[in-house]
Design a protein around this motif. Sequence first.
Motif, PDB file in Angstrom:
ATOM      1  N   GLU A   1      32.484  58.743  12.786  1.00  0.00           N
ATOM      2  CA  GLU A   1      33.445  57.580  13.424  1.00  0.00           C
ATOM      3  C   GLU A   1      34.762  58.104  12.961  1.00  0.00           C
ATOM      4  O   GLU A   1      35.447  57.063  13.480  1.00  0.00           O
ATOM      5  CB  GLU A   1      32.732  56.431  11.582  1.00  0.00           C
ATOM      6  CG  GLU A   1      31.279  56.184  12.091  1.00  0.00           C
ATOM      7  CD  GLU A   1      29.952  57.029  11.758  1.00  0.00           C
ATOM      8  OE1 GLU A   1      29.176  56.179  11.555  1.00  0.00           O
ATOM      9  OE2 GLU A   1      30.118  58.316  11.431  1.00  0.00           O
ATOM     10  N   HIS A   2      34.900  58.775  12.139  1.00  0.00           N
ATOM     11  CA  HIS A   2      36.560  59.106  11.845  1.00  0.00           C
ATOM     12  C   HIS A   2      37.417  59.925  12.595  1.00  0.00           C
ATOM     13  O   HIS A   2      38.475  60.032  12.174  1.00  0.00           O
ATOM     14  CB  HIS A   2      36.927  58.934  10.072  1.00  0.00           C
ATOM     15  CG  HIS A   2      36.814  57.989  10.018  1.00  0.00           C
ATOM     16  ND1 HIS A   2      34.703  57.152   9.597  1.00  0.00           N
ATOM     17  CD2 HIS A   2      36.910  56.757   9.612  1.00  0.00           C
ATOM     18  CE1 HIS A   2      35.276  56.812   8.355  1.00  0.00           C
ATOM     19  NE2 HIS A   2      35.926  55.536   8.734  1.00  0.00           N
ATOM     20  N   GLU A   3      36.208  60.966  13.223  1.00  0.00           N
ATOM     21  CA  GLU A   3      37.238  62.232  14.001  1.00  0.00           C
ATOM     22  C   GLU A   3      36.306  62.772  15.155  1.00  0.00           C
ATOM     23  O   GLU A   3      34.988  62.794  15.293  1.00  0.00           O
ATOM     24  CB  GLU A   3      37.055  62.865  13.326  1.00  0.00           C
ATOM     25  CG  GLU A   3      35.727  63.408  12.434  1.00  0.00           C
ATOM     26  CD  GLU A   3      36.996  64.780  11.371  1.00  0.00           C
ATOM     27  OE1 GLU A   3      37.945  65.712  11.638  1.00  0.00           O
ATOM     28  OE2 GLU A   3      35.804  65.579  10.413  1.00  0.00           O
TER      29      GLU A   3
ATOM     30  N   ASN B   1      33.961  51.390  18.170  1.00  0.00           N
ATOM     31  CA  ASN B   1      34.610  51.795  17.004  1.00  0.00           C
ATOM     32  C   ASN B   1      35.957  52.542  18.107  1.00  0.00           C
ATOM     33  O   ASN B   1      35.380  53.398  18.868  1.00  0.00           O
ATOM     34  CB  ASN B   1      33.981  53.224  16.540  1.00  0.00           C
ATOM     35  CG  ASN B   1      34.067  53.838  15.752  1.00  0.00           C
ATOM     36  OD1 ASN B   1      34.387  55.330  16.382  1.00  0.00           O
ATOM     37  ND2 ASN B   1      34.956  54.105  13.955  1.00  0.00           N
ATOM     38  N   GLU B   2      37.266  53.127  18.035  1.00  0.00           N
ATOM     39  CA  GLU B   2      37.488  53.823  18.356  1.00  0.00           C
ATOM     40  C   GLU B   2      37.237  55.174  18.944  1.00  0.00           C
ATOM     41  O   GLU B   2      37.879  55.948  19.884  1.00  0.00           O
ATOM     42  CB  GLU B   2      39.285  53.676  17.991  1.00  0.00           C
ATOM     43  CG  GLU B   2      39.510  52.222  18.322  1.00  0.00           C
ATOM     44  CD  GLU B   2      39.539  51.450  17.218  1.00  0.00           C
ATOM     45  OE1 GLU B   2      41.103  50.843  15.996  1.00  0.00           O
ATOM     46  OE2 GLU B   2      38.819  50.983  15.871  1.00  0.00           O
ATOM     47  N   ILE B   3      36.850  55.997  17.933  1.00  0.00           N
ATOM     48  CA  ILE B   3      36.153  57.386  18.350  1.00  0.00           C
ATOM     49  C   ILE B   3      35.249  57.685  18.647  1.00  0.00           C
ATOM     50  O   ILE B   3      35.596  58.303  20.229  1.00  0.00           O
ATOM     51  CB  ILE B   3      36.360  57.587  16.537  1.00  0.00           C
ATOM     52  CG1 ILE B   3      37.279  58.180  15.801  1.00  0.00           C
ATOM     53  CG2 ILE B   3      34.994  58.780  16.570  1.00  0.00           C
ATOM     54  CD1 ILE B   3      38.279  59.457  16.625  1.00  0.00           C
TER      55      ILE B   3
ATOM     56  N   ALA C   1      43.474  54.552  17.319  1.00  0.00           N
ATOM     57  CA  ALA C   1      42.749  53.301  16.260  1.00  0.00           C
ATOM     58  C   ALA C   1      44.226  51.607  17.137  1.00  0.00           C
ATOM     59  O   ALA C   1      44.855  52.529  17.178  1.00  0.00           O
ATOM     60  CB  ALA C   1      43.542  53.457  15.362  1.00  0.00           C
TER      61      ALA C   1
ATOM     62  N   LYS D   1      36.666  57.065  22.413  1.00  0.00           N
ATOM     63  CA  LYS D   1      37.306  57.766  22.581  1.00  0.00           C
ATOM     64  C   LYS D   1      36.293  59.161  23.662  1.00  0.00           C
ATOM     65  O   LYS D   1      36.272  59.250  24.551  1.00  0.00           O
ATOM     66  CB  LYS D   1      38.236  59.128  22.122  1.00  0.00           C
ATOM     67  CG  LYS D   1      38.758  59.591  22.748  1.00  0.00           C
ATOM     68  CD  LYS D   1      40.055  59.552  23.243  1.00  0.00           C
ATOM     69  CE  LYS D   1      41.092  61.075  23.903  1.00  0.00           C
ATOM     70  NZ  LYS D   1      42.032  59.990  24.842  1.00  0.00           N
TER      71      LYS D   1
ATOM     72  N   TYR E   1      41.538  62.406  15.760  1.00  0.00           N
ATOM     73  CA  TYR E   1      41.946  61.413  14.005  1.00  0.00           C
ATOM     74  C   TYR E   1      41.849  59.653  14.593  1.00  0.00           C
ATOM     75  O   TYR E   1      42.690  59.154  15.656  1.00  0.00           O
ATOM     76  CB  TYR E   1      42.540  61.801  12.826  1.00  0.00           C
ATOM     77  CG  TYR E   1      41.895  63.088  12.836  1.00  0.00           C
ATOM     78  CD1 TYR E   1      40.988  63.533  12.062  1.00  0.00           C
ATOM     79  CD2 TYR E   1      43.307  64.279  12.726  1.00  0.00           C
ATOM     80  CE1 TYR E   1      41.133  65.050  11.136  1.00  0.00           C
ATOM     81  CE2 TYR E   1      43.250  65.178  12.107  1.00  0.00           C
ATOM     82  CZ  TYR E   1      42.001  66.268  12.104  1.00  0.00           C
ATOM     83  OH  TYR E   1      41.606  67.067  11.919  1.00  0.00           O
ATOM     84  N   LEU E   2      41.287  59.025  13.828  1.00  0.00           N
ATOM     85  CA  LEU E   2      40.917  57.681  14.296  1.00  0.00           C
ATOM     86  C   LEU E   2      42.321  57.065  13.805  1.00  0.00           C
ATOM     87  O   LEU E   2      42.682  56.293  15.260  1.00  0.00           O
ATOM     88  CB  LEU E   2      40.081  57.133  12.579  1.00  0.00           C
ATOM     89  CG  LEU E   2      39.821  55.360  13.096  1.00  0.00           C
ATOM     90  CD1 LEU E   2      39.392  55.882  14.436  1.00  0.00           C
ATOM     91  CD2 LEU E   2      39.490  54.901  11.719  1.00  0.00           C
TER      92      LEU E   2
END
Length: 343
Positions: free
Chosen positions: A262-264, A129-131, A289, A134, A284-285
């Motif tokens: 997961e998204h932020e 997951n990119e978040i 992404a 990060k 934010y994702l």
Amino acid sequence: MIRLKGGIIGLGKMGLVHYGILNTNPKVEITCICDTQKLLLDVFSKENNNIKCYTDYKTLFNNQELDFVVISTPAKYHYDIIKSGINKNVNIFVEKPFVINVNEGEKLLEMIGDNYKNIYQVGFVNRYNEIFNKLKSILDDSILGDLHNFDICMFGDIIKKNKIFLESWRSNKKIAGGGCLMEFAIHSIDLLIWYFGMPEIIGKPIFKNIYSKSVEDSCNIILKTKDEIIGTFNCSWCDPTFRLPTTKIQINGDNGKLIAQEHEIKLFLINGIGEFNKGWNSIYLPDVAKTVRFDLAGSAFTFQLDDFIDSIINKKYEHCNSFRAAQYSNILIEECYNKGLYV
């Protein structure tokens, strides 16, 4: 172009997701599948007559020349299937948890030895997951300074007060290896170890049965890392306020606070560093992404399987999601069960 021949063992929800993703990869040819439900195989074979179908994984291994296999059965069956795959010298991707207990994991690691000759990967998809990636880079770059404490939670609406759910294999400790912590929140346990290293358990983990009889539906754990960071881990798979499984992370340090799911990521800094300003920063994702070639159930699932295939082709044996790395999650969870208190 190289085309690896692969098989899938277990055609439940995740097995079908893995099939859908791998079947679109131009470097892959799925040649066989295996499931104990013949009706499912009959339906599948009508639309895919070029794929061999088996009801027994041993027959599959004996009759197919494979480069890799994907195992997505309940955890109880992982050990025997993985053992057969190692003996057949194939690359193996297995859904989490790695195995049902630490002893099984140690036996498999002894079989593999110190020098990997194949890719052995466990499906801890959150690492793709990119978040969450990060977040890892923020910690690695010490953006928060010296860390004080953390809180990691995972919630979902998986087990309900419903006979269908309560009689499923997920509520059977002999098949799943455990309840909410083992079968569900192990994804977040893996993130915890990835971020902070193997922690020490402080006191007694607290487990509670909400609907299930033989496994825990929620748990609360207090932990301490090797760097003396105190953390809490909480999970429940009986929370109707979450439509999808959700991981929430909060980390406090000398230079501020990080809040993520997961998204932020929300990042508050006392002193700005690099790309981050003083005060609140939002990530934010879409900001982080990556382009995905095919999206089924979320881009992270494609990223992890593409990484598995590319690792086989490129002989990238020391994989970040290796069996050896996954064993740490089993060790921590088994220790929690041994020390835990049911209330």
